[in-house]
Design a protein around this motif. Structure first.
Motif, short mmCIF file in Angstrom:
data_model
loop_
_atom_site.label_atom_id
_atom_site.label_comp_id
_atom_site.label_asym_id
_atom_site.label_seq_id
_atom_site.Cartn_x
_atom_site.Cartn_y
_atom_site.Cartn_z
N GLU A 1 9.36 6.52 3.74
CA GLU A 1 9.79 5.13 3.96
C GLU A 1 8.70 4.28 4.59
OE1 GLU A 1 13.32 2.59 6.22
OE2 GLU A 1 13.24 4.78 6.44
N TYR A 2 8.08 4.77 5.65
CA TYR A 2 7.08 3.94 6.35
C TYR A 2 5.75 3.91 5.63
CZ TYR A 2 10.55 3.62 10.02
OH TYR A 2 11.71 3.37 10.71
N LEU A 3 5.43 4.96 4.90
CA LEU A 3 4.24 4.91 4.04
C LEU A 3 4.42 3.84 2.98
CD1 LEU A 3 3.40 8.70 3.53
CD2 LEU A 3 1.91 6.99 4.59
N ALA A 4 5.61 3.78 2.40
CA ALA A 4 5.89 2.77 1.39
C ALA A 4 5.73 1.36 1.96
CB ALA A 4 7.29 2.96 0.83
N LYS A 5 6.23 1.18 3.17
CA LYS A 5 6.13 -0.13 3.80
C LYS A 5 4.68 -0.49 4.11
CE LYS A 5 7.95 -2.81 7.72
NZ LYS A 5 8.83 -2.76 8.93
N MET A 6 3.92 0.51 4.63
CA MET A 6 2.53 0.26 5.00
C MET A 6 1.68 -0.10 3.79
SD MET A 6 -0.02 2.61 7.31
CE MET A 6 0.01 4.07 6.27
N TYR A 7 1.95 0.57 2.65
CA TYR A 7 1.12 0.34 1.46
C TYR A 7 1.78 -0.61 0.47
CZ TYR A 7 -1.81 4.13 3.17
OH TYR A 7 -2.65 4.91 3.94
N GLN A 8 2.85 -1.27 0.89
CA GLN A 8 3.50 -2.33 0.12
C GLN A 8 4.06 -1.84 -1.21
OE1 GLN A 8 1.09 -5.92 0.01
NE2 GLN A 8 0.29 -5.53 2.05
N PHE A 9 4.69 -0.69 -1.16
CA PHE A 9 5.48 -0.17 -2.27
C PHE A 9 6.94 -0.57 -2.08
CE2 PHE A 9 1.87 2.31 -3.25
CZ PHE A 9 2.07 3.05 -4.41
N GLN A 10 7.61 -0.87 -3.15
CA GLN A 10 9.07 -0.94 -3.08
C GLN A 10 9.59 0.47 -2.83
OE1 GLN A 10 11.08 -2.02 -6.71
NE2 GLN A 10 12.93 -2.71 -5.66
N TYR A 11 10.66 0.58 -2.03
CA TYR A 11 11.15 1.90 -1.65
C TYR A 11 12.62 2.03 -2.00
CZ TYR A 11 12.30 5.90 1.38
OH TYR A 11 12.73 7.12 1.87
N LEU A 12 12.93 3.06 -2.81
CA LEU A 12 14.30 3.35 -3.20
C LEU A 12 14.64 4.77 -2.78
CD1 LEU A 12 14.07 2.07 -6.90
CD2 LEU A 12 14.85 0.76 -4.92
N THR A 13 15.92 5.03 -2.57
CA THR A 13 16.35 6.39 -2.23
C THR A 13 17.57 6.79 -3.04
OG1 THR A 13 17.84 5.71 -0.44
CG2 THR A 13 15.54 6.15 0.15
N ALA A 14 17.76 8.12 -3.12
CA ALA A 14 18.97 8.68 -3.75
C ALA A 14 19.23 10.04 -3.14
CB ALA A 14 18.78 8.80 -5.26
#
Length: 552
Positions: free
Chosen positions: A495-508
């Motif tokens: 989650e925080y890697l996605a935020k830091m590198y500006q990726f959209q983040y989805l979960t399932a």
């Protein structure tokens, strides 16, 4: 145009240009400044800046994987160079052209107790096709070594190392070359037609059981004539791996599903008279174990460069391409009465039905995730798969033939899967998706630390809380030692890697949420996206092992 003042740097840059080495991945530094100045200021080069050297090398590997042309990686002196080794070894075993150009201190500075003065010459010797250790001053001998390195990388499809000593000052520039830039260029060698002996023809025409096993191959590498020839011979069974990119409705593409339930009598009946292999490394441990125990009478490997005796039965290496081999064989081949294909095709069809029934009844685990994800991939995309559990699960489920599949199977390491996928995404017009496990993703998380990630790049991250494959292998016990030192248990997410590198983040984490997330993942291409799927750590292995039990 701006050029480095140092003539040796000028020569390297001009020889690369003359030989079509125009993709340059640069690891920022100081000792390599003359090379950086020359490459970056020449618009004929595509230059990438990747700070983490290990990631940079795998990024370059991904570009070379797609283009099948040498890609240069440039680093400063010292330990930076050593971080290239994992990708260098992968390039060697996967036959991918890669050119490492390392800046070095002058020879008289090595081993004097100064910083960044390690012994760089021949550091990749065990896996390098050629080592060009250059002298500090420009010379015709230096030029010869550089040209030979690039030629060998292109023609023999593998990694080479050029080590370049530079003395300070490093940043001086000129506007005119001080060298001649009339350098020769290498040409890619084309596989040559072969003549097949009467003895080989006789063996082929009398063998009732011919098994063709296909490892890693590039998409569209095998022509339709060869494909149809193998598919229409009742004495031939073709086993294809997910990474083979080789398709026909009659081919068996889930090897482990077919052979895992076999008993001794089944294996004996399946033992081929002739085994023909082509392509790169094979994933399936089960097919390798079978062929090592039930050895074929003849094993023919087709590759223009190398042949590994993987099964201890290699009898003939045909140094050509599969297309040229079969083009020479087909006119002289004769059909023979055989039930080899019919027998095992029928077994395979029954296995497919049992797999379908099993997948319909199991709960949400890694196996179910792979079924849903692979079934819902868009057509005509490129799929990169990480090693360990991910590629093995992918071998159990059908993938649409239009999807091009790649995996670093040379050394089978988890260390650079994400970096390779991002490099590959930069070298293709197709949308690229990476399927990876949590340990592989976390290990290569610096892959996200660059500015070259396409907006339509997708990562499907399956997080089962550790190295799940170790629960499948013999020796699994639920103990603190196992969980810490084998499985690498953790509670981390992306989650925080996605935020830091500006990726959209989805979960399932359920079947329903996964269907929704996959649909959302592929519905937009405006931002790179990570879909993280959480599966139960302790259920995955039992569900997978039970699958093989119920195939009988």
């Amino acid at each position: 145009m701006i050029h480095p003042k140092i003539p040796l740097a000028q020569s390297i840059i001009q020889i690369c240009l003359a030989n079509g080495v125009t993709n340059i991945v640069i690891s920022p530094g100081s000792r390599n400044a003359p090379l950086i100045i020359g490459f970056v200021n020449n618009p004929k080069f595509n230059c990438y800046s990747i700070a983490d050297e290990r990631s940079a090398a795998f990024f370059a590997l991904g570009i070379a994987q797609q283009t099948q042309k040498p890609v240069a990686i440039i680093c400063t002196s010292g330990s930076a160079l050593l971080n290239y080794y994992p990708a260098f070894a992968e390039a060697f075993y996967s036959q991918i052209p890669l050119v490492v150009i390392s800046a070095d201190r002058p020879f008289d500075k090595i081993d004097i107790g100064d910083g960044q003065t390690i012994r760089q010459e021949n550091v990749f010797q065990n896996h390098s096709l050629y080592n060009a250790n250059l002298a500090e001053k420009e010379s015709s001998e230096n030029d010869r070594k550089i040209i030979e390195a690039l030629t060998i990388s292109l023609q023999q499809k593998g990694p080479v190392h050029i080590n370049v000593p530079f003395e300070e000052p490093l940043y001086d520039i000129v506007h005119q070359l001080s060298i001649s830039n009339n350098f020769a260029s290498a040409k890619k060698l084309q596989p040559q037609p072969i003549s097949i002996s009467e003895e080989i023809i006789e063996i082929w025409n009398t063998a009732q059981k011919k098994l063709v096993l296909v490892g890693v191959t590039n998409p569209n590498e095998i022509d339709k004539i060869s494909t149809d020839f193998l598919a229409n011979d009742n004495s031939v069974v073709v086993l294809t791996e997910t990474t083979s990119n080789f398709h026909h409705p009659s081919y068996i593409n889930t090897i482990d599903t077919l052979i895992t339930p076999f008993n001794h009598e089944d294996f004996d009946a399946f033992r081929p008279d002739i085994l023909i292999t082509f392509g790169g490394m094979v994933v399936s441990k089960r097919i390798k174990a079978f062929l090592r125990k039930y050895k074929p009478k003849h094993h023919w490997h087709i590759d223009s460069l190398r042949a590994y005796d993987t099964f201890g039965a290699l009898s003939q290496h045909f140094k050509t391409s599969p297309n040229l081999f079969f083009n020479a064989l087909i006119p002289k081949s004769e059909k023979i009465a055989s039930d080899y294909f019919a027998t095992f095709n029928q077994v395979n069809l029954l296995r497919i039905e049992k797999r379908k029934a099993y997948l319909e009844k199991i709960h949400f685990t890694d196996f179910k995730v792979f079924e849903i994800v692979l079934k819902n991939l868009p057509v005509n995309i490129q799929l990169q798969i990480s090693n360990s559990s991910a590629i093995r699960y992918a071998q159990l489920v059908d993938i649409h033939p239009s999807v091009e599949v790649f995996c670093n199977r040379g050394t089978s390491g988890i260390d650079g899967s994400t970096s390779t996928a991002i490099g590959a995404a930069n070298a293709t017009n197709k949308q690229t998706t990476l399927i990876t496990g949590d340990i592989s993703f976390l290990y290569d998380s610096n892959a996200l630390w660059n500015t070259y990630i396409p907006k339509n790049f997708k990562i499907i991250l399956i997080n089962n809380g550790g190295g799940g494959i170790f629960r499948i292998l013999p020796g699994h016990e639920e103990t603190p030692v196992f969980n810490t030192f084998f499985e690498t248990s953790h509670c981390l997410t992306a989650e925080y890697l996605a935020k830091m590198y500006q990726f959209q983040y989805l979960t399932a984490s359920t079947e329903d949420t996964l269907h929704e997330a996959v649909s959302k993942l592929f519905s937009q291409n405006n931002q790179p996206t990570i879909l993280e799927i959480f599966t139960p750590t302790r259920d995955n292995n039992s569900v997978l092992l039970q699958f093989f039990e119920e195939l009988v």
